[in-house]
Write a protein that holds these residues in place. Structure first.
Motif, PDB file in Angstrom:
ATOM      1  N   GLU A  76      41.107  89.527  29.496  1.00 23.44           N
ATOM      2  CA  GLU A  76      42.496  90.591  29.226  1.00 23.44           C
ATOM      3  C   GLU A  76      43.484  90.206  30.245  1.00 23.44           C
ATOM      4  OE1 GLU A  76      42.172  95.106  28.422  1.00 23.44           O
ATOM      5  OE2 GLU A  76      42.295  94.825  30.411  1.00 23.44           O
ATOM      6  N   TYR A  77      43.144  89.950  31.597  1.00 25.59           N
ATOM      7  CA  TYR A  77      44.060  89.409  32.604  1.00 25.59           C
ATOM      8  C   TYR A  77      45.038  88.480  32.268  1.00 25.59           C
ATOM      9  CZ  TYR A  77      46.009  88.161  37.033  1.00 25.59           C
ATOM     10  OH  TYR A  77      46.985  87.497  38.046  1.00 25.59           O
ATOM     11  N   PHE A  78      44.187  87.205  31.585  1.00 27.40           N
ATOM     12  CA  PHE A  78      44.910  86.030  31.267  1.00 27.40           C
ATOM     13  C   PHE A  78      45.423  86.044  29.952  1.00 27.40           C
ATOM     14  CE2 PHE A  78      42.206  84.446  34.849  1.00 27.40           C
ATOM     15  CZ  PHE A  78      43.028  84.354  35.565  1.00 27.40           C
ATOM     16  N   ASN A  79      45.228  87.224  29.343  1.00 33.02           N
ATOM     17  CA  ASN A  79      45.525  87.443  27.855  1.00 33.02           C
ATOM     18  C   ASN A  79      45.129  86.412  26.898  1.00 33.02           C
ATOM     19  OD1 ASN A  79      46.856  88.813  25.905  1.00 33.02           O
ATOM     20  ND2 ASN A  79      48.764  87.353  25.962  1.00 33.02           N
ATOM     21  N   VAL A  80      43.900  86.139  26.977  1.00 32.05           N
ATOM     22  CA  VAL A  80      43.030  85.026  26.112  1.00 32.05           C
ATOM     23  C   VAL A  80      41.832  85.464  25.660  1.00 32.05           C
ATOM     24  CG1 VAL A  80      44.296  83.089  27.289  1.00 32.05           C
ATOM     25  CG2 VAL A  80      41.971  83.858  28.099  1.00 32.05           C
ATOM     26  N   PRO A  81      41.295  85.151  24.655  1.00 31.59           N
ATOM     27  CA  PRO A  81      39.868  85.420  24.183  1.00 31.59           C
ATOM     28  C   PRO A  81      38.932  85.274  25.368  1.00 31.59           C
ATOM     29  CG  PRO A  81      40.951  84.131  22.453  1.00 31.59           C
ATOM     30  CD  PRO A  81      41.674  84.105  23.762  1.00 31.59           C
ATOM     31  N   VAL A  82      37.853  85.990  25.492  1.00 35.69           N
ATOM     32  CA  VAL A  82      36.759  85.574  26.643  1.00 35.69           C
ATOM     33  C   VAL A  82      36.030  84.259  26.458  1.00 35.69           C
ATOM     34  CG1 VAL A  82      34.877  86.945  25.515  1.00 35.69           C
ATOM     35  CG2 VAL A  82      35.024  86.895  28.094  1.00 35.69           C
ATOM     36  N   GLU A  83      35.845  83.788  25.079  1.00 32.26           N
ATOM     37  CA  GLU A  83      35.138  82.487  24.888  1.00 32.26           C
ATOM     38  C   GLU A  83      36.319  81.329  25.293  1.00 32.26           C
ATOM     39  OE1 GLU A  83      35.930  84.745  22.440  1.00 32.26           O
ATOM     40  OE2 GLU A  83      34.129  85.505  21.616  1.00 32.26           O
ATOM     41  N   GLU A  84      37.159  81.563  25.619  1.00 30.79           N
ATOM     42  CA  GLU A  84      38.079  80.533  26.012  1.00 30.79           C
ATOM     43  C   GLU A  84      37.867  80.267  27.561  1.00 30.79           C
ATOM     44  OE1 GLU A  84      42.885  79.323  25.844  1.00 30.79           O
ATOM     45  OE2 GLU A  84      42.141  80.701  24.339  1.00 30.79           O
ATOM     46  N   ILE A  85      37.355  81.465  28.279  1.00 29.43           N
ATOM     47  CA  ILE A  85      36.988  81.067  29.477  1.00 29.43           C
ATOM     48  C   ILE A  85      35.610  81.045  29.909  1.00 29.43           C
ATOM     49  CG2 ILE A  85      37.088  82.265  32.043  1.00 29.43           C
ATOM     50  CD1 ILE A  85      39.554  83.856  30.816  1.00 29.43           C
ATOM     51  N   PHE A  86      34.801  81.660  29.244  1.00 35.27           N
ATOM     52  CA  PHE A  86      33.347  81.606  29.431  1.00 35.27           C
ATOM     53  C   PHE A  86      32.639  80.952  28.216  1.00 35.27           C
ATOM     54  CE2 PHE A  86      34.924  84.959  32.165  1.00 35.27           C
ATOM     55  CZ  PHE A  86      34.427  84.868  33.180  1.00 35.27           C
ATOM     56  N   LYS A  87      31.722  79.942  28.469  1.00 34.19           N
ATOM     57  CA  LYS A  87      30.927  79.197  27.394  1.00 34.19           C
ATOM     58  C   LYS A  87      29.457  79.200  27.622  1.00 34.19           C
ATOM     59  CE  LYS A  87      35.162  76.472  26.207  1.00 34.19           C
ATOM     60  NZ  LYS A  87      35.900  77.718  26.193  1.00 34.19           N
ATOM     61  N   LEU A  88      28.815  79.301  26.750  1.00 28.14           N
ATOM     62  CA  LEU A  88      27.495  79.036  26.714  1.00 28.14           C
ATOM     63  C   LEU A  88      27.390  77.537  26.585  1.00 28.14           C
ATOM     64  CD1 LEU A  88      25.717  81.427  24.355  1.00 28.14           C
ATOM     65  CD2 LEU A  88      25.869  81.434  26.771  1.00 28.14           C
ATOM     66  N   LYS A  89      26.110  76.959  27.537  1.00 31.44           N
ATOM     67  CA  LYS A  89      25.935  75.689  27.437  1.00 31.44           C
ATOM     68  C   LYS A  89      24.355  75.524  27.569  1.00 31.44           C
ATOM     69  CE  LYS A  89      25.478  71.945  31.237  1.00 31.44           C
ATOM     70  NZ  LYS A  89      25.684  71.761  32.557  1.00 31.44           N
ATOM     71  N   GLU A  90      23.828  74.591  26.672  1.00 32.58           N
ATOM     72  CA  GLU A  90      22.300  74.663  26.341  1.00 32.58           C
ATOM     73  C   GLU A  90      21.970  73.974  27.438  1.00 32.58           C
ATOM     74  OE1 GLU A  90      20.420  75.968  23.872  1.00 32.58           O
ATOM     75  OE2 GLU A  90      22.256  76.863  23.316  1.00 32.58           O
ATOM     76  N   ASN A  91      20.799  74.351  28.018  1.00 33.57           N
ATOM     77  CA  ASN A  91      20.137  73.449  28.973  1.00 33.57           C
ATOM     78  C   ASN A  91      19.247  72.324  28.451  1.00 33.57           C
ATOM     79  OD1 ASN A  91      21.188  75.229  31.172  1.00 33.57           O
ATOM     80  ND2 ASN A  91      19.051  76.718  31.168  1.00 33.57           N
ATOM     81  N   SER A  92      19.118  71.330  29.294  1.00 26.65           N
ATOM     82  CA  SER A  92      18.632  70.286  28.802  1.00 26.65           C
ATOM     83  C   SER A  92      16.983  70.415  29.440  1.00 26.65           C
ATOM     84  CB  SER A  92      19.128  68.696  29.269  1.00 26.65           C
ATOM     85  OG  SER A  92      19.493  68.532  30.478  1.00 26.65           O
ATOM     86  N   ILE A  93      16.193  69.896  28.451  1.00 22.71           N
ATOM     87  CA  ILE A  93      14.570  70.183  29.172  1.00 22.71           C
ATOM     88  C   ILE A  93      14.170  68.762  29.630  1.00 22.71           C
ATOM     89  CG2 ILE A  93      12.315  70.835  28.228  1.00 22.71           C
ATOM     90  CD1 ILE A  93      13.680  72.292  26.076  1.00 22.71           C
TER      91      ILE A  93
END
Length: 93
Positions: A76-93
């Protein structure tokens, strides 16, 4: 329900450092080239989110993950969707 020590197949990454740098540049432009420190932006963001600057720094470095409420306030502070800042990353096994 997940156990306390459960390992997930994913982690999160964030681009908070990038957004703080952009906000610093915007503040410099707003102040007609006057000096603005990254620390100033981090402190303003922390106040907006009702957390400490140390919390923002730990999120920025990826040491801690924000709560959902804090992640939403950051977006909200940056006026962008949360997904633009925080992303899921799959761990490699």
């Amino acid at each position: 329900m997940a156990s306390k020590n459960q390992k997930y197949s994913y982690t999160t990454t964030n681009s908070l450092k990038h957004f703080i740098t952009i906000r610093k540049a915007e503040k410099i432009a707003e102040k007609n080239g006057m000096q603005v420190l990254i620390r100033d932006v981090e402190e303003e963001l922390a106040q907006y989110c009702d957390v400490t600057r140390d919390t923002i720094l730990m999120i920025k470095r990826g040491v801690n993950q924000p709560s959902l409420a804090v992640a939403l306030k950051i977006a909200e502070y940056f006026n962008v969707p949360v997904e633009e800042i925080f992303k899921l990353k799959e761990n490699s096994i």
